[in-house]
Each structure stands twice: as C-alpha cells, then as structure tokens.
Enzyme design. Sequence first.
Site, PDB file in Angstrom:
ATOM      1  CD  GLU A  98       0.817   0.280   3.052  1.00  7.50           C
ATOM      2  OE1 GLU A  98       0.978   1.537   3.002  1.00  7.50           O
ATOM      3  OE2 GLU A  98       2.160  -0.232   3.431  1.00  7.50           O
ATOM      4  CD  GLU A 148       6.679   2.063   0.168  1.00  7.87           C
ATOM      5  OE1 GLU A 148       7.794   1.738  -0.725  1.00  7.87           O
ATOM      6  OE2 GLU A 148       6.893   3.294   0.389  1.00  7.87           O
TER       7      GLU A 148
END
Length: 344
Positions: free
Chosen positions: A168, A310
Amino acid sequence: MLIPQISPIADAALSARLKAAIDNKTKPLGSLGRLETLALQIGLIQQTVDVTVERPAMVIYAADHGVTDERISLYPPCVTRQMVENFLAGGAASSVLARQNGFEVHIVDGGVDHDFGARPGLIDCKVRRGSRNFVNEPAMTRAECELAMQRAMTVVDGLAGNVVAFGEKGIGNTTPSAALMHLMTGIPLAECVGAGTGLNRDGIAHKQRVIERALARHGTPQDPMDIMATYGGIEIAMMAAGMIQAARRRMVVLIDGFIATSALLVALKLRPALIDYCVFSHCSDEHGHTQMLRHLGVEPLLHLNLRLGEATGCALAMPYVHAAVNFLRQMATFEAAAVSEALA
C-alpha cells in the site's frame, strides 16, 4: 456485496503425502524447520505435492486519507502521488526488492487525490480522490467501500501467477490501521497507535486523541464492512478484498506489515478460512504489529526492524517461499541418493 467463499486447506490425505515427501528427503526429520512447515502449507494451498512458484505478483494499492487534515503524519498528502510516480519509475524500495526477487509489480490507483491519466504500469481503479476525514464523518460510504473491494478483486483476477504480495501507499494510513486494529481485536487503543512515519511521543499521543474523537463520534459498528467504511481507507479496503480473492483462487498470500495486517484483520472477520493461505513475511517495527501477530497466533518469517510498508517485507520473504518449493521439488530422497536412513 457478494464476498467470495474460501475453502479451508485442510486435507488429511494430502497432508500425509506431503509430510512423507518432506520426511523422505536426505536430511534428519524436521531439520529444515520453518521451510518444512511452509512447504506443507504451500502444498495444501496448491492441492498437490508437485508445488510450484509461478509469476509472483506484487500489487500496491494507493489512496489518500482525509484524516491527514488532523496533522497525524510528518509528511504532506502530496507524497502519496509522488510515491506512485516513484513506483512507476522503479525507484522505490519495494520496486528494487521486487525486481531482485522476481515479482511482477502492479500499481493501483484506488483513491489518490490526483489525476494521473493513462500511464504504463498504472491500473486506474479510482473510487474517489481520497477518503474523508473520519473524525468528522465516515471515511467512505458503504457503497464506496464495496466498490473499492470489487475493483480490487478484479485486479487480482487478472493476475497470472500463484503467489501474490499486497502492499500500500497512502500518507496517514497508520491512523486508520490503528483504529481497525483496536476495533477488530479489542486491544487497548494505546497499544495500537505507533510512530508511523516517525512521530515523536507528542505526535503519537495526538494521533491517539484523533482516533479517540472518531470513536466517540461513530462508536463500533457491528458489521466488519461498516467498520472498514467508517474507519478504514480505500487502499486498506482494497487489500482486504484482494486477499480474499487471492485465497479463493488458491494463491499463496504474502502478508506485509502493520497496515496490510490491519486489512487482513477485517478480511478474516468476513472469511476466517483466509488465514490458511497467509504467509506472514515479517514483524514490523511499527508499534502494534507484534500484538496483531500474537492476536492471530502466527509467527512471521523475518524480523528485520522494517516499518516502511509497500510490501517490502513480502519481497524480502520471497526467497524463503522459493526455498520451500525448491527443496520439496528438487532435493533427493534417501533412496534416489543411496543415502542410509536413520537407524530404527
């Protein structure tokens, strides 16, 4: 909204075959430790002893958050857009680690407060230009939350492989993640709120007060979907749905750190069997992640003091997935190698 059903992976006959295949490799029983349990899990997910890794994918969902109006992050919201550009250029940490470990990377605009236009490598699934400030109103309507989840599942349906990592990008997203953790687990809020991008003690205390104001306004909805819509973020809802859809397709689901696990907490309320498909890549240094993992009763593969998100932890865990598959596929048996087995 129709949430896909997920089949548990338990299969006594296949489990016995997998254990026999693992134990018959040229090694003392259990000597490959976690790799053995990982190989067993992958075999049960794929429903075969002939396990494979095929075209692992990394899906990074990006969205902005209205709660950044409360100054809960050290970084301005425009960094979400800037980091999406960095992903597309291949310059982010997850980009580097994904290349190193053989991932096909898919960047999804779920709710960034910016119009990128048609861009190579970017999947446009925008629901709205960022969630609302959940201190004052729900972050999403129920319809917006469902739309985000439906679009996320469509992305997963387009993947060609059998392993997927979810990441994300969304400045401010440790704040909704902490709220979701508290509501999904009952763990005291103070144990759920952490430094995020590097807040000091005063900043963490402010973040906690912001969430407390939201809780005082909205309370605790009974439906997990309503909790996600009220307190979550677009990219968090997308990860939750993506995980469910990946499990429906019997993919190995790599779970990243604090934010990804908050999405998983909601997804598990909807489909508890999802846990069978999850490989927990690492324990994040973000305050609360250890508690999340303990609540789930799971053990991560790595603890490298990461707190970036991430899907960086997933990328670093991928060699262990390869190792578990490769030893089961390629390692000689006692008979084939003409090696004597243990004395009875």
